[in-house]
Write a protein that holds these residues in place. Sequence first.
Motif, PDB file in Angstrom:
ATOM      1  N   LEU A  35      13.500  -8.819  -0.544  1.00 19.07           N
ATOM      2  CA  LEU A  35      14.323  -7.209  -0.263  1.00 19.07           C
ATOM      3  C   LEU A  35      15.999  -7.565   0.135  1.00 19.07           C
ATOM      4  N   PRO A  36      17.281  -6.797  -0.282  1.00 19.49           N
ATOM      5  CA  PRO A  36      18.035  -7.345   0.465  1.00 19.49           C
ATOM      6  C   PRO A  36      18.218  -6.894   2.079  1.00 19.49           C
ATOM      7  N   SER A  37      18.813  -7.850   2.399  1.00 18.78           N
ATOM      8  CA  SER A  37      19.479  -8.164   3.590  1.00 18.78           C
ATOM      9  C   SER A  37      19.622  -6.876   4.291  1.00 18.78           C
ATOM     10  N   TYR A  38      20.932  -6.085   3.838  1.00 19.85           N
ATOM     11  CA  TYR A  38      21.014  -4.129   4.374  1.00 19.85           C
ATOM     12  C   TYR A  38      20.002  -3.563   4.732  1.00 19.85           C
ATOM     13  N   LEU A  39      18.906  -4.002   4.211  1.00 18.81           N
ATOM     14  CA  LEU A  39      17.547  -2.616   3.748  1.00 18.81           C
ATOM     15  C   LEU A  39      17.084  -3.239   5.610  1.00 18.81           C
ATOM     16  N   ASP A  40      17.043  -2.429   6.094  1.00 20.19           N
ATOM     17  CA  ASP A  40      16.194  -2.407   7.673  1.00 20.19           C
ATOM     18  C   ASP A  40      14.478  -1.879   7.232  1.00 20.19           C
ATOM     19  N   LYS A  41      14.024  -2.017   8.257  1.00 23.93           N
ATOM     20  CA  LYS A  41      12.339  -1.388   9.091  1.00 23.93           C
ATOM     21  C   LYS A  41      12.647   0.367   8.347  1.00 23.93           C
ATOM     22  N   VAL A  42      13.239   0.879   8.926  1.00 20.81           N
ATOM     23  CA  VAL A  42      13.924   2.460   8.811  1.00 20.81           C
ATOM     24  C   VAL A  42      13.673   2.910   7.173  1.00 20.81           C
ATOM     25  N   LEU A  43      15.076   2.392   6.566  1.00 22.68           N
ATOM     26  CA  LEU A  43      15.234   2.313   5.033  1.00 22.68           C
ATOM     27  C   LEU A  43      14.705   2.264   4.073  1.00 22.68           C
ATOM     28  N   LYS A  44      13.493   0.718   4.498  1.00 26.50           N
ATOM     29  CA  LYS A  44      12.323   0.779   3.919  1.00 26.50           C
ATOM     30  C   LYS A  44      10.536   1.526   3.630  1.00 26.50           C
ATOM     31  N   LYS A  45      11.004   2.014   4.717  1.00 23.28           N
ATOM     32  CA  LYS A  45      10.407   3.152   5.522  1.00 23.28           C
ATOM     33  C   LYS A  45      10.200   4.774   4.336  1.00 23.28           C
ATOM     34  N   ARG A  46      11.353   5.163   4.042  1.00 23.93           N
ATOM     35  CA  ARG A  46      11.685   6.121   4.118  1.00 23.93           C
ATOM     36  C   ARG A  46      11.480   6.309   2.061  1.00 23.93           C
ATOM     37  N   ILE A  47      12.043   4.605   1.711  1.00 24.46           N
ATOM     38  CA  ILE A  47      12.502   4.751   0.463  1.00 24.46           C
ATOM     39  C   ILE A  47      10.952   4.714   0.208  1.00 24.46           C
ATOM     40  N   LEU A  48      10.038   3.446   0.591  1.00 25.68           N
ATOM     41  CA  LEU A  48       8.267   3.862   0.137  1.00 25.68           C
ATOM     42  C   LEU A  48       7.422   4.883   0.444  1.00 25.68           C
ATOM     43  N   ASN A  49       7.929   5.479   1.466  1.00 28.84           N
ATOM     44  CA  ASN A  49       7.850   7.067   0.783  1.00 28.84           C
ATOM     45  C   ASN A  49       7.543   8.099  -0.158  1.00 28.84           C
ATOM     46  N   PHE A  50       9.412   7.951  -0.506  1.00 23.85           N
ATOM     47  CA  PHE A  50       9.986   7.908  -1.390  1.00 23.85           C
ATOM     48  C   PHE A  50       9.115   8.234  -2.763  1.00 23.85           C
ATOM     49  N   LEU A  51       9.373   6.709  -2.779  1.00 24.49           N
ATOM     50  CA  LEU A  51       9.004   6.500  -3.925  1.00 24.49           C
ATOM     51  C   LEU A  51       6.832   6.329  -4.340  1.00 24.49           C
ATOM     52  N   THR A  52       6.355   6.531  -3.623  1.00 25.20           N
ATOM     53  CA  THR A  52       4.992   7.098  -3.527  1.00 25.20           C
ATOM     54  C   THR A  52       4.722   7.888  -3.806  1.00 25.20           C
ATOM     55  N   GLU A  53       6.195   9.105  -3.356  1.00 24.07           N
ATOM     56  CA  GLU A  53       5.344  10.603  -3.059  1.00 24.07           C
ATOM     57  C   GLU A  53       6.208  11.018  -4.207  1.00 24.07           C
ATOM     58  N   SER A  54       6.487  10.497  -5.504  1.00 21.33           N
ATOM     59  CA  SER A  54       7.549  10.529  -6.454  1.00 21.33           C
ATOM     60  C   SER A  54       6.188   9.795  -7.420  1.00 21.33           C
ATOM     61  N   GLY A  55       5.024   9.259  -7.034  1.00 18.78           N
ATOM     62  CA  GLY A  55       4.638   8.492  -8.176  1.00 18.78           C
ATOM     63  C   GLY A  55       4.261   7.709  -8.430  1.00 18.78           C
ATOM     64  N   TRP A  56       6.342   6.236  -8.133  1.00 19.95           N
ATOM     65  CA  TRP A  56       6.038   5.588  -8.845  1.00 19.95           C
ATOM     66  C   TRP A  56       5.633   4.425  -8.282  1.00 19.95           C
ATOM     67  N   ILE A  57       5.056   4.303  -7.325  1.00 17.37           N
ATOM     68  CA  ILE A  57       4.290   3.513  -6.592  1.00 17.37           C
ATOM     69  C   ILE A  57       2.403   4.087  -6.445  1.00 17.37           C
ATOM     70  N   SER A  58       1.633   3.784  -5.841  1.00 12.65           N
ATOM     71  CA  SER A  58       0.349   4.049  -5.755  1.00 12.65           C
ATOM     72  C   SER A  58       0.711   3.694  -3.760  1.00 12.65           C
ATOM     73  N   ARG A  59      -0.240   4.989  -3.752  1.00 10.03           N
ATOM     74  CA  ARG A  59       0.171   5.105  -1.817  1.00 10.03           C
ATOM     75  C   ARG A  59      -0.663   3.504  -1.512  1.00 10.03           C
ATOM     76  N   ASP A  60      -2.128   2.831  -1.815  1.00 14.09           N
ATOM     77  CA  ASP A  60      -2.409   1.642  -1.179  1.00 14.09           C
ATOM     78  C   ASP A  60      -1.589   0.700  -1.094  1.00 14.09           C
ATOM     79  N   ALA A  61      -0.446   0.513  -2.264  1.00 14.44           N
ATOM     80  CA  ALA A  61       0.540  -0.330  -2.406  1.00 14.44           C
ATOM     81  C   ALA A  61       1.285   0.170  -1.027  1.00 14.44           C
ATOM     82  N   SER A  62       2.020   0.959  -0.602  1.00 16.63           N
ATOM     83  CA  SER A  62       3.022   1.505   0.593  1.00 16.63           C
ATOM     84  C   SER A  62       2.740   1.179   1.521  1.00 16.63           C
TER      85      SER A  62
END
Length: 328
Positions: free
Chosen positions: A301-328
Amino acid sequence: MAAHVGASRTPQEVMEHYVSMYIHGNLGKACIPDTIPNRVTDHTCPSGGPLSPSLTTPLPPLDITVAEQQQLGYMPLRDDYEIEYDQDAETLISGLSVNYDDDDVEIELKRAHVDMYVRKLKERQRRKNIARDYNLVPAFLGKDKKDKEKSMKRKITKDEKEIRVKLRPLYQFMSCKEFDDFFENIHKEKMLRTKIRELQRYRRNGITKMEESAEYEAARHKREKRKENKNIANSKRGKEDGKDGEFAAIENLPGFELLSDREKVLCSSLNLSPARYLTVKTIIIKDHLQKRQGIPSKSRLPSYLDKVLKKRILNFLTESGWISRDAS
């Protein structure tokens, strides 16, 4: 010089040769000016110099009322104040007396006291002259405000007032007129420097004549006005569009057209550019697929991505069905 040259030349001949060759000749014409000014200033004459006897000459009395004289403790017939500069200066000579049995050391000591007293008188008078030249008494009484407003040629800016305050220590070394001329020259220098920068800007834009500058300034003013109106129109359109107004800041960035409506809202809330979001999204989905296939993968992951941004994006991708919940 005649003795050095030899017995064949007399002192008169040597002098005439020197004058004709080195003073009236080409060398003298090139090096010696026709009129040599007197570079020595006579400070002993009554011209207001630092050693001038005119420093102790009484000035004309101030034109103030009796009440103002009492307020200042001013005595107009003597041009003195009840409290002067160095009020105790007279104590240097008040106890001196001339005795016939004084030796040389005592006489010199008494002369030194008299010289110190004269210097204090000159300094006292010099301060009076400065106060009179700069109209400090009317300024203290509040009389010169109206006169200043009438005689003010131009409005003094805030920066110029600050410069005047910084230059106040120079008042005692310059007359009022000299200081005003000095300050006006500072203002003139500032204006000339501004004009030089303006002319240099014209030259960089290919303008070499002053009549062309008016057309250039008119065109530049129109461009700035048009740009300002465009920005105002864009901001108004963004407010009127409702939902689209949220994306007014990122709609002109590359990759904006590739996002869904929900992704546009996400990028706008996270203040993340579309290109950076797409990069993070691609890396997360690729890592998720490799893990599902049993291929070990390292987080890239790029250096400009901090923990808060990463968590928000992972939750969004999980809710959208792009990745499974266990991966997030």
